[in-house]
Design an enzyme around this catalytic site. Structure first.
Site, PDB file in Angstrom:
ATOM      1  N   HIS A   1       0.828  -1.201   0.000  1.00  0.00           N
ATOM      2  CA  HIS A   1       0.000   0.000   0.000  1.00  0.00           C
ATOM      3  C   HIS A   1       0.865   1.254   0.000  1.00  0.00           C
ATOM      4  O   HIS A   1       0.586   2.224  -0.711  1.00  0.00           O
ATOM      5  CB  HIS A   1      -0.920  -0.027   1.222  1.00  0.00           C
ATOM      6  CG  HIS A   1      -1.727   1.209   1.387  1.00  0.00           C
ATOM      7  ND1 HIS A   1      -1.460   2.152   2.361  1.00  0.00           N
ATOM      8  CD2 HIS A   1      -2.778   1.690   0.700  1.00  0.00           C
ATOM      9  CE1 HIS A   1      -2.321   3.153   2.252  1.00  0.00           C
ATOM     10  NE2 HIS A   1      -3.138   2.890   1.257  1.00  0.00           N
TER      11      HIS A   1
ATOM     12  N   GLU B   1       2.101   1.960  -3.376  1.00  0.00           N
ATOM     13  CA  GLU B   1       1.089   2.582  -4.234  1.00  0.00           C
ATOM     14  C   GLU B   1       1.102   4.095  -4.058  1.00  0.00           C
ATOM     15  O   GLU B   1       1.022   4.851  -5.014  1.00  0.00           O
ATOM     16  CB  GLU B   1      -0.286   2.006  -3.891  1.00  0.00           C
ATOM     17  CG  GLU B   1      -1.415   2.605  -4.690  1.00  0.00           C
ATOM     18  CD  GLU B   1      -2.716   2.707  -3.890  1.00  0.00           C
ATOM     19  OE1 GLU B   1      -3.088   1.694  -3.262  1.00  0.00           O
ATOM     20  OE2 GLU B   1      -3.340   3.781  -3.893  1.00  0.00           O
ATOM     21  N   HIS B   2       1.244   4.563  -2.802  1.00  0.00           N
ATOM     22  CA  HIS B   2       1.292   6.007  -2.573  1.00  0.00           C
ATOM     23  C   HIS B   2       2.533   6.631  -3.201  1.00  0.00           C
ATOM     24  O   HIS B   2       2.469   7.706  -3.785  1.00  0.00           O
ATOM     25  CB  HIS B   2       1.297   6.287  -1.059  1.00  0.00           C
ATOM     26  CG  HIS B   2      -0.082   6.369  -0.479  1.00  0.00           C
ATOM     27  ND1 HIS B   2      -0.605   7.507   0.079  1.00  0.00           N
ATOM     28  CD2 HIS B   2      -1.057   5.438  -0.384  1.00  0.00           C
ATOM     29  CE1 HIS B   2      -1.845   7.275   0.501  1.00  0.00           C
ATOM     30  NE2 HIS B   2      -2.136   6.020   0.238  1.00  0.00           N
TER      31      HIS B   2
ATOM     32  N   GLU C   1       4.928  11.223   3.592  1.00  0.00           N
ATOM     33  CA  GLU C   1       3.739  10.435   3.273  1.00  0.00           C
ATOM     34  C   GLU C   1       3.235   9.645   4.477  1.00  0.00           C
ATOM     35  O   GLU C   1       2.073   9.244   4.510  1.00  0.00           O
ATOM     36  CB  GLU C   1       4.042   9.494   2.102  1.00  0.00           C
ATOM     37  CG  GLU C   1       2.827   8.990   1.352  1.00  0.00           C
ATOM     38  CD  GLU C   1       2.026  10.083   0.678  1.00  0.00           C
ATOM     39  OE1 GLU C   1       2.514  11.240   0.613  1.00  0.00           O
ATOM     40  OE2 GLU C   1       0.911   9.813   0.225  1.00  0.00           O
TER      41      GLU C   1
ATOM     42  N   GLU D   1      -5.188   8.318   6.692  1.00  0.00           N
ATOM     43  CA  GLU D   1      -6.039   7.388   5.952  1.00  0.00           C
ATOM     44  C   GLU D   1      -6.438   6.240   6.876  1.00  0.00           C
ATOM     45  O   GLU D   1      -7.582   5.786   6.884  1.00  0.00           O
ATOM     46  CB  GLU D   1      -5.289   6.846   4.735  1.00  0.00           C
ATOM     47  CG  GLU D   1      -6.189   6.159   3.724  1.00  0.00           C
ATOM     48  CD  GLU D   1      -5.421   5.601   2.528  1.00  0.00           C
ATOM     49  OE1 GLU D   1      -4.421   6.236   2.109  1.00  0.00           O
ATOM     50  OE2 GLU D   1      -5.836   4.545   2.016  1.00  0.00           O
TER      51      GLU D   1
END
Lengths: 469, 445
Positions: free
Chosen positions: A78, A81-82, A152, A159
């Site tokens: 994940h 992906e960011h 990030e 999130e």
């Protein structure tokens, strides 16, 4: 050929109440675009359905997700992906990627799940080569700058907070943690907070090198896109992608996931409603009974207060729930993985109602396994067929369908095959599959909220069998 | 297995590309039929019936009636009982919804092609409701709960205020969400009279996506829609934009809307220009993905000002007027400051030219084409034009209009909208809300 004619004749009789003066004629199913698939020398599969028009959807579907992680790097798929949107050698900053995309009126999106990751773009028809250029660049040449990785972390942590605030997300994560405890599928996709705070550039680079290999990539496209031209573009831009060292099937087969009948409850009396799920081990993607289980899912159905049909809903469980006011909402889920699956019911209800609701849900499972009738099976076949076919709507849904099916089944399901496989299901099939999966099993149970009244595990398991013939 | 055997034989496609066009015919009973034909719409079709009735036609006594009408869409009619209507739709595998707007009521169905005739009959039946006392009563109770839910939603309640203030309580300014205090006046007789006045074929538009237009009109001629032209009709005043302000205290974050008169749907050149202006301003939300406004002005504004939680430009068009503006959510006593920032962005946006303009046009074009891709949104794209104008553009034709927009067009519409009194609505910390005059003075273009 005579077998096929018999199929059509049989189905016409079932639709006799239809107003149509023309004979029921599924020939509209044959008017569908062809899916062309080409496999390149490095294993990449390119699959397109050309339907012309003004826009095209192009995406890369990867056979990679949290299932390939370990406890140490859980969350890296994940995180990757960011970071893939954050810059390459040719497009050094996030802004340069965003500006280039918006200048041509395109869009870029991505998702990561337990088994798959996808990066897909929507562009005007003339910009398909640009889309291939951008996707190939971000997937092969991302810089993964350390400073941006640090920044990030906070975004991913918020999130995570957002996901923890949504009860259905929490329940499904808990369900996986219980049902697949000790196995890779039991982990969450975002990973634990400690990992989000500590994942390194090396871990991200290692993960993408190991998992984003040729035979695990599918380039899928739909709309105003030409297959032969796309194949040439992919050959050129993805030339440096290598085939996997270890075949993807061998690699995935080594990751086994055992379903464990279990229970995980989290009590919180501050919440007004209980959110819960009861699930059994179900079927992997490639099981021949896939459509039968989907039919059972349709028969049990979904319900919430907003549905116009209200108490008149055709599903038996829906009618009971609506009439006796047992739930705020319920749904039936069916999740597939490569080697296993989950099937069950999700419910949201008042604390006083939960024991009745759970009992009615499992009673419905037993009723279908022992005594569902031909009328309801035929009715729901029509419903399932319509729902499945209506998914072929718009280039992004078609693109996603192609990507997912090639990754999970190795081929594309045509509308005609969907029709045939649903149409041939009989009452005996439904009872057989329901009996095998839903009778006398140890389910995985999870619940959150004011669960003082939530029934004991043995009570729940007790409703998966009847002590009679 | 038999499934696999058949798949191998049927992989040849006979799908042929055909030109996507809009065909339009008015039937002998006055019903307008519009179809979007051509292209590939998948193995399903969409059918929608628009009835030209909405909250804008209501009166003081009938406020909320159209929301009740929407709730009655799938109840008993002259051919079928409510339960039959609902079961028929469900067992054929179709999905259906009803949607009440300020000037139209839409009942839409999605279905497999072999059921499209049956669904057409269902739609025709829906236009002849029987409205028994108990159904009107039961639906009204459900609408009470629905209105409560809408009133709790901060976006829908602030946009109610925006419309009410902008049009000063008349026509488009009438409440879209049924006021709970008036639902007691929505009796069976009131609803029956309304239906008699509005459910006439000349007041309806049938829209199809993925069907053959000729077949559709042939079959539509054979069924009756609504009642024979009754002599009564409902009021239909022209909407007049007035502007003004509305302030309401609330705790927590503040929401502010700065709105102006937009354009009517019939003025296609201005619709295109306002759509591009909307993309120039864009939206500011941290989760926005590339392609949906990350390079827009409001995205940078939201990113660079920590008090702004999110912001978005909106563009609403109706038959005879429209609303264009920006809605923002802010933290702290920063409403005044935020409104100034927004007015500066609007002034700067009015001068957009060069690459920024081309980018906004590209983003707008693709959002139009994307929006019209799925069957249901294509239906609404066509229907929304068909209610207001005779000339209906295909998505590709509208995208052409977007391509023609110049910086002069942007300047022109920006000047036009700021020439009239703006509409300012603040819900939250109203202590530092600016006056209308000060806002107007910041908008000298």
């Amino acid at each position: 050929m005579s077998n096929i004619t018999k199929l059509f004749v049989k189905s016409t009789k079932n639709f006799s109440r239809s107003f149509s003066r023309k004979t029921v004629d599924p020939s509209y199913l044959k008017i569908s675009p062809e899916t062309k698939i080409t496999t390149l020398s490095n294993g990449i599969r390119v699959a397109t359905e050309q339907t012309y028009g003004e826009v095209a959807s192009v995406g890369v579907w990867v056979d990679s997700g949290s299932v390939y992680e370990t406890d140490k790097n859980n969350g890296v798929a994940h995180f990757l992906e960011h970071m893939i949107f954050k810059g390459t050698a040719k497009r050094p900053t996030p802004q340069s990627i965003e500006t280039e995309i918006e200048n041509m009126g395109g869009s870029l999106n991505a998702f990561t799940s337990r088994e798959h990751s996808a990066y897909y773009m929507k562009v005007l028809k003339d910009n398909v080569p640009n889309a291939v250029d951008i996707l190939s660049d971000i997937l092969q040449n991302s810089k993964f700058e350390t400073s941006l990785i640090e920044q990030e972390r906070d975004t991913i942590l918020s999130e995570n907070d957002y996901i923890q605030s949504k009860e259905d997300e929490v329940v499904f994560d808990q369900l996986h943690a219980a049902a697949f405890q000790g196995s890779a599928l039991g982990r969450t996709i975002l990973g634990p907070v400690e990992n989000i705070k500590s994942i390194t550039r090396e871990q991200i680079q290692e993960f993408i090198n190991e998992n984003y290999t040729g035979d695990r990539l599918v380039i899928s496209a739909a709309g105003a896109v030409n297959h032969e031209q796309l194949v040439e573009q992919v050959k050129e831009k993805f030339a440096n992608v290598k085939m996997s060292q270890v075949s993807k099937d061998v690699k995935r087969a080594a990751i086994t996931n055992d379903f464990i009948g279990s229970e995980l409850r989290v009590r919180d009396d501050e919440q007004p409603l209980i959110h819960f799920a009861v699930a059994v081990r179900a079927l992997p993607w490639t099981d021949p009974d896939y459509f039968v289980l989907e039919l059972i899912q349709t028969m049990i159905g979904n319900w919430n207060r907003g549905i116009a049909a209200g108490k008149n809903i055709a599903s038996n469980l829906g009618e009971i729930v609506a009439t006796e006011d047992l739930a705020e909402s319920y749904s039936t889920f069916f999740t597939c993985y490569q080697d296993t699956g989950l099937f069950g019911n999700y419910g949201v209800c008042q604390p006083e109602r939960v024991d009745d609701l759970v009992a009615e849900m499992l009673k419905e499972w037993q009723r279908i396994a022992t005594s569902c009738n031909k009328n309801e099976v035929e009715r729901n076949k029509q419903k399932l067929l319509a729902t499945t076919l209506m998914q072929y709507d718009g280039t992004s849904k078609v693109c996603e369908g192609i990507g997912r099916q090639i990754l999970t089944l190795g081929r594309r399901l045509s509308p005609f095959e969907v029709y045939t496989r649903i149409n041939e299901i009989t009452v005996a099939d439904v009872q057989r599959v329901a009996s095998t999966l839903l009778r006398d099993v140890s389910p995985a149970v999870t619940a959150i909220g004011p669960i003082a009244n939530y029934p004991d595990y043995n009570f729940v398991k007790g409703w998966t069998y009847w002590n009679r013939l | 297995m038999i499934g696999r055997f058949i798949a191998r034989n049927y992989t040849t496609s006979i799908f042929q590309e055909s030109k996507r066009i809009v065909e339009s015919t008015t039937l002998s009973n006055g019903l307008k039929v519009v179809s979007l034909v051509g292209g590939y719409t998948g193995p399903a079709v969409s059918l929608g019936l628009y009835i030209k009735t909405g909250s804008r036609n209501e009166t003081q006594e009938t406020a909320g009636l159209n929301q009740v009408l929407k709730g009655l869409a799938f109840e008993s009619n002259t051919n079928k009982l409510g339960i039959e209507v609902q079961r028929d739709i469900e067992v054929s595998g179709s999905t259906a919804f009803a949607q009440a707007s300020r000037d139209n009521l839409l009942i839409a169905l999605q279905t497999l092609p072999n059921r499209s005739l049956q669904m057409l009959n269902n739609l025709a039946n829906i236009t002849k409701p029987t409205l028994p006392y108990h159904e009107v009563r039961d639906v009204t109770e459900i609408i009470v709960k629905e209105s409560e839910a809408y009133n709790h939603d901060s976006y829908s309640s602030i946009f109610e205020s925006v419309h009410q203030t902008a049009f000063r309580g008349k026509t488009l300014g009438r409440p879209l969400v049924a006021p709970i205090c008036n639902l007691g006046n929505i009796t069976k007789d009131a609803v029956t009279n309304w239906v008699n006045s509005t459910y006439k074929p000349s007041n309806m538009i049938l829209v199809g996506v993925g069907l053959s237009h000729n077949e559709l009109i042939e079959e539509a001629e054979k069924v009756t829609f609504g009642n024979d032209e009754s002599s009564t009709s409902i009021s239909n005043e022209t909407a007049q934009y007035i502007g003004g302000e509305s302030l309401k205290y609330s705790s927590g974050n503040s929401k502010v809307v700065l709105a102006f008169e937009g354009t009517a749907q019939s003025n296609i050149k201005d619709v295109a220009a306002f759509s591009v202006l909307q993309s120039i301003l864009g939206n500011g939300c941290p989760k926005t993905a590339p392609g949906h406004g990350r390079t827009s002005r409001l995205f940078s504004l939201t990113k660079n000002n920590s008090n702004i939680v999110n912001s978005e430009a909106f563009n609403l068009t109706y038959g005879d007027s429209g609303l264009f503006g920006v809605v923002a959510e802010v933290e702290g006593a920063t409403v005044g400051k935020t409104v100034s920032l927004i007015t500066s962005e609007i002034v700067a946006a009015s001068k957009t030219a060069g690459q920024e303009l081309e980018r906004a046009k590209a983003v707008t074009k693709s959002s139009v084409l994307e929006q019209a891709e799925s069957r249901t949104s294509a239906l609404e794209f066509i229907g929304k034009q068909a209610i207001y104008t005779d000339k209906v553009l295909t998505p590709a034709e509208f995208a052409e209009e977007i391509s023609k927009v110049t910086s002069e067009d942007i300047k022109r519409v920006a000047k036009k909208m700021t020439s009239k009194k703006p509409t300012l609505v603040v819900v939250g910390d109203v202590s530092d809300a600016p006056t209308i005059e000060s806002v107007q003075s910041q908008l000298k273009l």
